[in-house]
Write a protein that holds these residues in place. Structure first.
Motif, PDB file in Angstrom:
ATOM      1  N   LEU A  47       0.822  -1.197   0.000  1.00  0.00           N
ATOM      2  CA  LEU A  47       0.000   0.000   0.000  1.00  0.00           C
ATOM      3  C   LEU A  47       0.863   1.257   0.000  1.00  0.00           C
ATOM      4  O   LEU A  47       1.593   1.517   0.951  1.00  0.00           O
ATOM      5  N   ASP A  48       0.776   1.996  -1.084  1.00  0.00           N
ATOM      6  CA  ASP A  48       1.451   3.289  -1.206  1.00  0.00           C
ATOM      7  C   ASP A  48       0.503   4.325  -0.628  1.00  0.00           C
ATOM      8  O   ASP A  48      -0.593   4.531  -1.142  1.00  0.00           O
ATOM      9  N   VAL A  49       0.911   4.978   0.446  1.00  0.00           N
ATOM     10  CA  VAL A  49       0.005   5.894   1.157  1.00  0.00           C
ATOM     11  C   VAL A  49       0.262   7.358   0.815  1.00  0.00           C
ATOM     12  O   VAL A  49      -0.277   8.253   1.459  1.00  0.00           O
ATOM     13  N   ARG A  50       1.061   7.593  -0.233  1.00  0.00           N
ATOM     14  CA  ARG A  50       1.293   8.964  -0.697  1.00  0.00           C
ATOM     15  C   ARG A  50       0.086   9.435  -1.500  1.00  0.00           C
ATOM     16  O   ARG A  50      -0.820   8.668  -1.808  1.00  0.00           O
ATOM     17  N   GLY A  62       3.334  -3.251  -8.245  1.00  0.00           N
ATOM     18  CA  GLY A  62       2.393  -4.068  -7.481  1.00  0.00           C
ATOM     19  C   GLY A  62       1.673  -3.331  -6.371  1.00  0.00           C
ATOM     20  O   GLY A  62       0.761  -3.876  -5.758  1.00  0.00           O
ATOM     21  N   ALA A  63       2.070  -2.094  -6.115  1.00  0.00           N
ATOM     22  CA  ALA A  63       1.431  -1.329  -5.037  1.00  0.00           C
ATOM     23  C   ALA A  63       0.094  -0.769  -5.501  1.00  0.00           C
ATOM     24  O   ALA A  63      -0.110  -0.483  -6.677  1.00  0.00           O
ATOM     25  N   ILE A  64      -0.803  -0.634  -4.549  1.00  0.00           N
ATOM     26  CA  ILE A  64      -2.031   0.102  -4.804  1.00  0.00           C
ATOM     27  C   ILE A  64      -1.928   1.417  -4.044  1.00  0.00           C
ATOM     28  O   ILE A  64      -1.212   1.504  -3.041  1.00  0.00           O
ATOM     29  N   ASN A  65      -2.605   2.410  -4.536  1.00  0.00           N
ATOM     30  CA  ASN A  65      -2.530   3.726  -3.924  1.00  0.00           C
ATOM     31  C   ASN A  65      -3.774   4.002  -3.102  1.00  0.00           C
ATOM     32  O   ASN A  65      -4.894   3.953  -3.602  1.00  0.00           O
ATOM     33  N   LEU A  66      -3.555   4.242  -1.830  1.00  0.00           N
ATOM     34  CA  LEU A  66      -4.624   4.675  -0.943  1.00  0.00           C
ATOM     35  C   LEU A  66      -3.995   5.655   0.042  1.00  0.00           C
ATOM     36  O   LEU A  66      -3.355   5.243   1.016  1.00  0.00           O
ATOM     37  N   PRO A  67      -4.116   6.949  -0.262  1.00  0.00           N
ATOM     38  CA  PRO A  67      -3.502   7.951   0.621  1.00  0.00           C
ATOM     39  C   PRO A  67      -3.930   7.760   2.071  1.00  0.00           C
ATOM     40  O   PRO A  67      -5.092   7.436   2.350  1.00  0.00           O
ATOM     41  N   GLY A  68      -2.982   7.945   2.959  1.00  0.00           N
ATOM     42  CA  GLY A  68      -3.222   7.735   4.371  1.00  0.00           C
ATOM     43  C   GLY A  68      -4.437   8.457   4.905  1.00  0.00           C
ATOM     44  O   GLY A  68      -5.167   7.926   5.743  1.00  0.00           O
ATOM     45  N   ARG A  69      -4.685   9.651   4.419  1.00  0.00           N
ATOM     46  CA  ARG A  69      -5.832  10.417   4.917  1.00  0.00           C
ATOM     47  C   ARG A  69      -7.167   9.781   4.567  1.00  0.00           C
ATOM     48  O   ARG A  69      -8.195  10.096   5.156  1.00  0.00           O
ATOM     49  N   TYR A  88       4.057   2.000   2.703  1.00  0.00           N
ATOM     50  CA  TYR A  88       5.255   2.810   2.484  1.00  0.00           C
ATOM     51  C   TYR A  88       4.843   4.194   2.032  1.00  0.00           C
ATOM     52  O   TYR A  88       3.727   4.422   1.568  1.00  0.00           O
ATOM     53  N   CYS A  89       5.786   5.124   2.189  1.00  0.00           N
ATOM     54  CA  CYS A  89       5.590   6.496   1.708  1.00  0.00           C
ATOM     55  C   CYS A  89       6.858   6.910   0.978  1.00  0.00           C
ATOM     56  O   CYS A  89       7.544   6.074   0.398  1.00  0.00           O
ATOM     57  N   ALA A  90       7.181   8.179   1.015  1.00  0.00           N
ATOM     58  CA  ALA A  90       8.303   8.692   0.229  1.00  0.00           C
ATOM     59  C   ALA A  90       9.649   8.163   0.709  1.00  0.00           C
ATOM     60  O   ALA A  90      10.502   7.828  -0.095  1.00  0.00           O
ATOM     61  N   GLY A 117      10.837   3.316   2.210  1.00  0.00           N
ATOM     62  CA  GLY A 117       9.875   3.829   1.249  1.00  0.00           C
ATOM     63  C   GLY A 117      10.435   3.869  -0.170  1.00  0.00           C
ATOM     64  O   GLY A 117      11.271   3.051  -0.552  1.00  0.00           O
ATOM     65  N   VAL A 118       9.969   4.834  -0.946  1.00  0.00           N
ATOM     66  CA  VAL A 118      10.418   4.978  -2.330  1.00  0.00           C
ATOM     67  C   VAL A 118      11.923   5.231  -2.381  1.00  0.00           C
ATOM     68  O   VAL A 118      12.631   4.658  -3.216  1.00  0.00           O
ATOM     69  N   THR A 119      12.435   6.037  -1.471  1.00  0.00           N
ATOM     70  CA  THR A 119      13.869   6.326  -1.436  1.00  0.00           C
ATOM     71  C   THR A 119      14.669   5.041  -1.241  1.00  0.00           C
ATOM     72  O   THR A 119      15.646   4.792  -1.942  1.00  0.00           O
ATOM     73  N   GLY A 120      14.253   4.214  -0.309  1.00  0.00           N
ATOM     74  CA  GLY A 120      14.929   2.943  -0.057  1.00  0.00           C
ATOM     75  C   GLY A 120      14.834   2.009  -1.254  1.00  0.00           C
ATOM     76  O   GLY A 120      15.799   1.309  -1.586  1.00  0.00           O
ATOM     77  N   TRP A 121      13.682   1.992  -1.899  1.00  0.00           N
ATOM     78  CA  TRP A 121      13.472   1.148  -3.076  1.00  0.00           C
ATOM     79  C   TRP A 121      14.483   1.518  -4.168  1.00  0.00           C
ATOM     80  O   TRP A 121      15.141   0.661  -4.747  1.00  0.00           O
ATOM     81  N   LEU A 122      14.599   2.808  -4.424  1.00  0.00           N
ATOM     82  CA  LEU A 122      15.540   3.272  -5.445  1.00  0.00           C
ATOM     83  C   LEU A 122      16.986   3.043  -5.017  1.00  0.00           C
ATOM     84  O   LEU A 122      17.835   2.680  -5.838  1.00  0.00           O
ATOM     85  N   ASP A 123      17.273   3.242  -3.724  1.00  0.00           N
ATOM     86  CA  ASP A 123      18.628   2.998  -3.213  1.00  0.00           C
ATOM     87  C   ASP A 123      19.060   1.544  -3.417  1.00  0.00           C
ATOM     88  O   ASP A 123      20.243   1.263  -3.594  1.00  0.00           O
ATOM     89  N   GLU A 124      18.111   0.621  -3.392  1.00  0.00           N
ATOM     90  CA  GLU A 124      18.407  -0.793  -3.603  1.00  0.00           C
ATOM     91  C   GLU A 124      18.638  -1.097  -5.089  1.00  0.00           C
ATOM     92  O   GLU A 124      19.009  -2.215  -5.438  1.00  0.00           O
ATOM     93  N   GLY A 125      18.369  -0.123  -5.955  1.00  0.00           N
ATOM     94  CA  GLY A 125      18.552  -0.336  -7.391  1.00  0.00           C
ATOM     95  C   GLY A 125      17.321  -0.871  -8.093  1.00  0.00           C
ATOM     96  O   GLY A 125      17.387  -1.247  -9.265  1.00  0.00           O
ATOM     97  N   PHE A 126      16.192  -0.892  -7.399  1.00  0.00           N
ATOM     98  CA  PHE A 126      14.950  -1.362  -7.997  1.00  0.00           C
ATOM     99  C   PHE A 126      14.296  -0.210  -8.758  1.00  0.00           C
ATOM    100  O   PHE A 126      14.506   0.963  -8.436  1.00  0.00           O
ATOM    101  N   THR A 127      13.483  -0.546  -9.737  1.00  0.00           N
ATOM    102  CA  THR A 127      12.834   0.484 -10.543  1.00  0.00           C
ATOM    103  C   THR A 127      11.396   0.693 -10.092  1.00  0.00           C
ATOM    104  O   THR A 127      10.769  -0.200  -9.511  1.00  0.00           O
ATOM    105  N   LEU A 128      10.897   1.859 -10.392  1.00  0.00           N
ATOM    106  CA  LEU A 128       9.509   2.201 -10.088  1.00  0.00           C
ATOM    107  C   LEU A 128       8.645   1.963 -11.315  1.00  0.00           C
ATOM    108  O   LEU A 128       9.121   2.027 -12.447  1.00  0.00           O
ATOM    109  N   SER A 129       7.377   1.701 -11.074  1.00  0.00           N
ATOM    110  CA  SER A 129       6.399   1.651 -12.158  1.00  0.00           C
ATOM    111  C   SER A 129       5.938   3.072 -12.417  1.00  0.00           C
ATOM    112  O   SER A 129       5.656   3.826 -11.482  1.00  0.00           O
ATOM    113  N   VAL A 130       5.890   3.426 -13.662  1.00  0.00           N
ATOM    114  CA  VAL A 130       5.383   4.732 -14.063  1.00  0.00           C
ATOM    115  C   VAL A 130       4.355   4.511 -15.161  1.00  0.00           C
ATOM    116  O   VAL A 130       4.455   3.550 -15.926  1.00  0.00           O
ATOM    117  N   PRO A 131       3.387   5.386 -15.258  1.00  0.00           N
ATOM    118  CA  PRO A 131       2.363   5.204 -16.290  1.00  0.00           C
ATOM    119  C   PRO A 131       2.972   5.307 -17.684  1.00  0.00           C
ATOM    120  O   PRO A 131       3.894   6.080 -17.916  1.00  0.00           O
TER     121      PRO A 131
END
Length: 140
Positions: A47-50, A62-69, A88-90, A117-131
């Motif tokens: 769950l991406d809460v951003r 694989g994440a779904i987006n549901l903002p924490g609020r 996770y968040c930013a 979060g996203v920073t850690g994901w990128l630090d590990e060398g993994f890629t993000l999904s983008v539209p």
């Protein structure tokens, strides 16, 4: 003279074991999430809460987006109470994942934070999904 590291003594081993073992019940890391995804072991909801704009700019595959609020019983009604949410968040500079974890736990769901979060994901060398956007072609 003791180093700054030893200025405050380390906890006894039994207490350290309890502390670090307990931490692992609350958190997971990017590498474990990635490895679980690669192995097809998807026994959790990522769950991406951003906010939606941040999610659209790039998110963990694989994440779904549901903002924490927006986390509430109504939004989660489709999920059984046994559903493990990994939030996770930013990144380390953001407490959105902690706030979301509090809400999920209060609603009776098991929850872990993906530390980094996203920073850690990128630090590990993994890629993000983008539209993927379809290029506009000209019929000139």
């Amino acid at each position: 003279m003791a180093s700054l590291v030893r200025e405050i003594p380390a906890a006894p081993s039994a207490i350290a074991l309890m502390h670090f073992s307990n931490r692992l019940t609350f958190e997971t890391d990017c590498s474990d999430v990635f490895s679980s995804q690669e192995a097809g072991e998807l026994d959790f909801v990522l769950l991406d809460v951003r906010g939606p704009l941040a999610f659209e700019r790039g998110h963990v595959p694989g994440a779904i987006n549901l903002p924490g609020r927006l986390l509430n019983a109504e939004m989660l009604a489709a999920y059984p109470k046994t559903t493990l949410f990994v939030v996770y968040c930013a990144g380390p500079h953001c407490n959105g994942a902690n706030k979301a974890a509090v809400k999920l736990a209060a609603l009776g769901y098991p929850v872990k934070e993906m530390i980094g979060g996203v920073t850690g994901w990128l630090d590990e060398g993994f890629t993000l999904s983008v539209p993927v956007t379809t290029p506009i072609s000209c019929a000139c």
